[in-house]
Scaffold this motif. Structure first.
Motif, PDB file in Angstrom:
ATOM      1  N   TYR B  21       0.737  -1.167   0.326  1.00  0.00           N
ATOM      2  CA  TYR B  21      -0.156   0.011   0.045  1.00  0.00           C
ATOM      3  C   TYR B  21       0.820   1.362  -0.069  1.00  0.00           C
ATOM      4  CZ  TYR B  21      -4.767  -1.877   0.556  1.00  0.00           C
ATOM      5  OH  TYR B  21      -5.741  -2.447   0.228  1.00  0.00           O
ATOM      6  N   LEU B  33      -1.608  -2.043  -6.028  1.00  0.00           N
ATOM      7  CA  LEU B  33      -2.970  -1.894  -5.295  1.00  0.00           C
ATOM      8  C   LEU B  33      -3.561  -3.178  -5.051  1.00  0.00           C
ATOM      9  CD1 LEU B  33      -4.779   0.129  -3.712  1.00  0.00           C
ATOM     10  CD2 LEU B  33      -6.277   0.325  -6.119  1.00  0.00           C
ATOM     11  N   SER B 118      -4.982   3.708  -0.288  1.00  0.00           N
ATOM     12  CA  SER B 118      -3.473   3.414  -0.136  1.00  0.00           C
ATOM     13  C   SER B 118      -3.105   3.949   1.174  1.00  0.00           C
ATOM     14  CB  SER B 118      -2.548   3.765  -1.315  1.00  0.00           C
ATOM     15  OG  SER B 118      -3.015   3.394  -2.383  1.00  0.00           O
TER      16      SER B 118
END
Lengths: 129, 786
Positions: B21, B33, B118
């Motif tokens: 992330y 991702l 993220s």
């Protein structure tokens, strides 16, 4: 500086000082029977329950009476408000919180310390084999 | 084996997810991702499988696992057996990690829609990985022969007929035995509260990690305002769940554990209260930021602190550092856990506040002039007061650490500390929770404000008067009651106004109503409770506190416990309580559980103290007699005259033949004096102590005999003798007494206000969550339109 901020600062500082005083005052110190007797103040005395001396629940005054030997080996009679605490028999050491009154130590609270009470030890493993 | 692997896989996957992330947040390539999400899901699945596997081990009684052996046994019912999953340290960390993982799944979807995934999930995965590292260190799947190798592992051929044996190495003939039964669950935990309370509490703890992760996300992305909208629903959710958990714990302590009240300022209670207070403070300052743009830094700091205080509290209660200064026994979990928890605090504190410090200078400085009579200012003051309560509770709870550093000796503060320090702040908070609702944003006109203040002030006086009917109290307590009553009426007024417009917006007002009602309940039930110790002889009614109590005898309840039935009569209506006492093999002591009757306006609470056996026969008492001093026993006064060795032959004693020792005792009754001689006979069958009957002037018989002789070889005058005396029943001053139950009875006025307030508070929180989620969604759609 604006008066609003000054007033705020004063309130905060006063509050912190007051609670610091409160903190020190309400801290019940650890000590032995000798210091507790000398100072006459409320104290916490750590020691060992003397099992071969009498201990009983006095139904009239609703107190539990027992003898406690402090870490210096000094034994005193302790009168605790209320019944015999749970876990008392298991305790390896006992902390009595209170102060001296005449010939005995009058405890308002008793903390019991049982180090391996809930953690299994080798002895208990053998029992369940 | 499987369990340990699953925990390690889960830890590695969570850590990988955090790193992936992080990369994705820096590069925005999108490939990381998908990998990061997969890693997070892997971690969640392995953790869930591990927890399910542990549950399976518990349900099938696999005592070769230390954890299963340590906390469960075959005689537990299913619900409690399930609850042993989180009865021990390893298990409760599992539960915490599990809830963190499950919340993480929802958080992932939520943040991906808001464009925060993220950054936020990178931090959140790191938190999860740390919790799982805890499980790697404190492994719930440890095998019992690895825990106790010296006692269980053996070598050589296995004796025939031995069950519960596992072969560790067939070639070298190494094998181990394992238990057939578990140690069982601590009886204090054996009730339905154990099934529900830890679940809710840990869900609350887990939820507190979300505002932290979102705050880091905001700092990271240099988004100093809109993260607040994204974060608020989670803060409110966390405050609601943790708050419910805290109150349930209080009710457990009150109803089952018999602490006498629902709050004892114990480290365990305090350590869940502190994060809750910080979280609630942050909800209030967030509201101000949304309206006026101020408190940017404060909001970051409070959201970070919410989680850091969770970690610090965990450190306090789990590291063993509080030692013997609390009623709770804190098991020393070993150095590993101690240092890991400390590292946990330093790492996440460092990340959070380090980043805040770096970004501090570039944050927009919003110059907002707050009028003293504005809602903004009231919110600021209220949030400050909440933070100070949190700080003072934290300092009080940390007292053993502070004092051991300052003085070298750890000591805890008295409960009085918390009451004294927090009462003034409580007054400020309750006053503001009413006043703030009546004020306008920016500034309010004095005249219109005064008009709106009238009704709440009158209600406040009314509530205080009603409380005063119960009795006098300290002025500060009465002021607290007034402010609570004021806040109650003010918020009812506001809730009504809002309800007409948009009922969904009434959450805040309803939550405040709940708090105000709770505060009134705290005072009435804790300050106005009346207590009395009552001695209840069987079937003989006793009047106490306006109730007529009759002890009717005991009956066995579930597994070896006894309920002591007491009929409670009030205004002609009779009800029953049955407090429980029993001897627990587990704790090797008598356990006591109270019972209560819940009336509309009060609780009648009965805590058992002890059961005195019926005194059918007066017990023999032993007294020590020295020369020259009298000891009173019943109607008699005894003293020791001397030993009589006239019949004593030293030669016979040395040859091991029978001999006698005689003790002369002077018995005085009124003016009469008489010497009697008691004998101790050493015969071939051992020692005999024949008793002598003494007839009193009113014709009663008193039995006397020697219990022990204590001759002093050097000084005959220092010799002593112990005499056993058996008095007739009425001579002892005590008439024949039946079985007697000793209880502490207490009345807690209006305690139902506390529970009603709690439910109201939760409803208020729920409404607020719904509203804030919608708001966060609207904002998001707005962004897309642009």
């Amino acid at each position: 500086m604006k008066p609003k901020i000054i007033v705020g600062m004063v309130v905060i500082v006063a509050g912190i000082v007051l609670s610091a005083v409160n903190f020190v005052e309400s801290n019940v110190e650890y000590g032995d029977f000798a210091t507790a007797q000398r100072s006459g103040k409320k104290m916490q005395v750590k020691g060992e329950w003397v099992r071969n001396q009498e201990s009983f629940f006095d139904a009239k005054s609703v107190t539990f009476v027992f003898y406690l030997k402090d870490d210096n080996g000094h034994t005193e009679k302790v009168v605790l408000d209320g019944a015999k605490p749970n876990n008392f028999d298991l305790a390896t050491s006992v902390v009595a919180k209170g102060k001296f009154e005449g010939d005995h130590f009058h405890a308002t609270e008793v903390l019991t310390k049982c180090p391996s009470k809930y953690e299994g030890d080798a002895e208990s493993v053998k029992r369940t084999l | 084996m499987i369990g340990s692997i699953l925990v390690k896989v889960g830890f590695a996957a969570a850590l990988a997810s955090a790193v992936l992330y992080y990369w994705n947040a820096r590069k925005h390539s999108g490939r990381e991702l998908l990998l990061a999400r997969a890693a997070f899901h892997t971690s969640v699945v392995s953790l869930m499988t591990a927890a399910a596997y542990l549950l399976y081990l518990i349900l099938t009684h696999q005592f070769q696992y230390t954890y299963v052996w340590n906390y469960s046994s075959t005689d537990l019912p299913l619900s409690l057996l399930i609850s042993t999953l989180y009865a021990g340290q390893e298990g409760s960390f599992t539960l915490w990690a599990l809830y963190t993982a499950v919340i993480g799944v929802f958080l992932m979807t939520y943040t991906s829609r808001k464009g925060y995934e993220s950054e936020v999930m990178s931090v959140y995965s790191l938190i999860l990985s740390f919790l799982m590292l805890m499980l790697v260190v404190k492994n719930p799947f440890a095998l019992i022969w690895n825990t106790f190798p010296n006692d269980l592992i053996q070598t050589g051929p296995i004796p025939p007929g031995m069950a519960n044996v596992v072969i560790l190495d067939a070639a070298t003939q190494i094998w181990a035995r394992f238990p057939v039964e578990g140690k069982g669950l601590n009886p204090l935990l054996q009730n339905y509260w154990m099934v529900i309370h830890p679940q809710i509490l840990f869900m609350g703890f887990s939820a507190m990690a979300v505002p932290y992760a979102l705050a880091i996300g905001g700092l990271w992305k240099r988004d100093y305002s809109s993260w607040i909208r994204v974060s608020t629903p989670w803060s409110v959710f966390g405050a609601m769940v943790l708050g419910t958990g805290i109150i349930l714990g209080g009710y457990w302590a009150y109803e089952t554990l018999g602490w006498g009240g629902f709050w004892g300022w114990d480290p365990v209670e305090n350590s869940s209260l502190v994060p809750w207070l910080v979280c609630v403070a942050s909800i209030h300052t967030a509201l101000t930021q949304r309206k006026s743009g101020s408190f940017v830094r404060t909001n970051f700091a409070l959201s970070l602190l919410t989680f850091i205080t969770v970690l610090y509290s965990t450190f306090l209660t789990r590291s063993g550092i509080l030692g013997e200064t609390s009623v709770h026994s804190f098991v020393d979990p070993g150095m590993w856990v101690y240092w890991l928890l400390l590292a946990f605090i330093l790492l996440f504190g460092g990340i959070g506040f380090g980043l805040l410090f770096i970004r501090m200078r570039e944050m927009p400085k919003v110059q907002v002039e707050h009028s003293l009579l504005s809602r903004d200012f009231a919110l600021f003051l209220g949030a400050s007061a909440l933070t100070f309560v949190a700080l003072f509770v934290l300092v009080g709870t940390s007292s053993p650490i502070i004092t051991s550093i300052a003085k070298g000796k750890a000591s805890a503060v008295d409960i009085q500390y918390y009451v004294k320090t927090n009462l003034p702040l409580g007054i400020v908070i309750t006053l503001l929770s009413g006043l703030g609702q009546l004020l306008w944003w920016k500034s309010s006109r004095v005249m219109s404000l005064l008009r709106r203040l009238l009704v709440p002030a009158v209600v406040g006086v009314g509530v205080t008067t009603i409380v005063l009917l119960l009795g006098w109290e300290e002025p500060l307590i009465l002021l607290f009651v007034f402010c609570s009553g004021f806040s109650l009426a003010a918020n009812v007024q506001v809730a009504q106004e809002i309800y007409v417009g948009n009922p969904k917006f009434a959450g805040g007002a309803i939550a405040h109503i709940g708090i105000a009602v709770m505060c009134i309940g705290f005072v009435t039930s804790e300050r106005y409770d009346s207590k009395r110790t009552v001695s209840l002889e069987k079937d003989k009614p006793v009047e106490a506190l306006g109730y007529r109590l009759t002890y009717e005898g005991y009956k066995p309840v579930e597994n070896g416990k006894f309920g002591f039935v007491v009929a409670v009569e009030k205004d002609g209506k009779s009800r029953e309580v049955a407090p429980v006492m029993y001897f627990s093999e587990f704790t090797q002591s008598v356990m006591r559980h109270p019972d209560l009757i819940n009336y509309l306006s009060r609780d009648f609470y009965v805590a058992p103290l002890s059961l005195e056996e019926a005194t059918d026969e007066t017990k023999e008492q032993t007294i020590e007699l020295a020369k020259g001093s009298n000891v009173a026993v019943g109607p008699l006064s005894l003293s020791f005259v001397d030993f009589d060795f006239s019949n004593f032959q030293k030669g016979a004693m040395l040859e091991g033949k029978g001999f006698e020792i005689r003790a002369v005792i002077r018995v005085e009754e009124g003016k009469g004096k008489e010497n009697i001689t008691l004998v101790m006979k050493q015969g071939p069958e051992g020692v005999e102590f024949p008793s002598v009957q003494y007839k009193t002037t009113d014709g009663k018989t008193i039995d006397l005999r020697i219990a022990q002789v204590k001759p002093d070889r050097d000084d005959r005058d220092k010799s002593k003798v112990e005499v056993a005396v058996k008095l007739p029943p009425d001579a002892a001053g005590a008439t024949r007494k039946g079985e007697t139950l000793l209880v502490e009875a207490s009345v807690k006025p209006y305690i139902n206000l506390v529970w009603v307030g709690t439910v109201t508070l939760v409803v208020g929180f729920l409404l607020t969550i719904v509203r804030r989620i919608k708001e966060a969604g609207l904002r998001h759609q707005g962004e897309e339109d642009v």
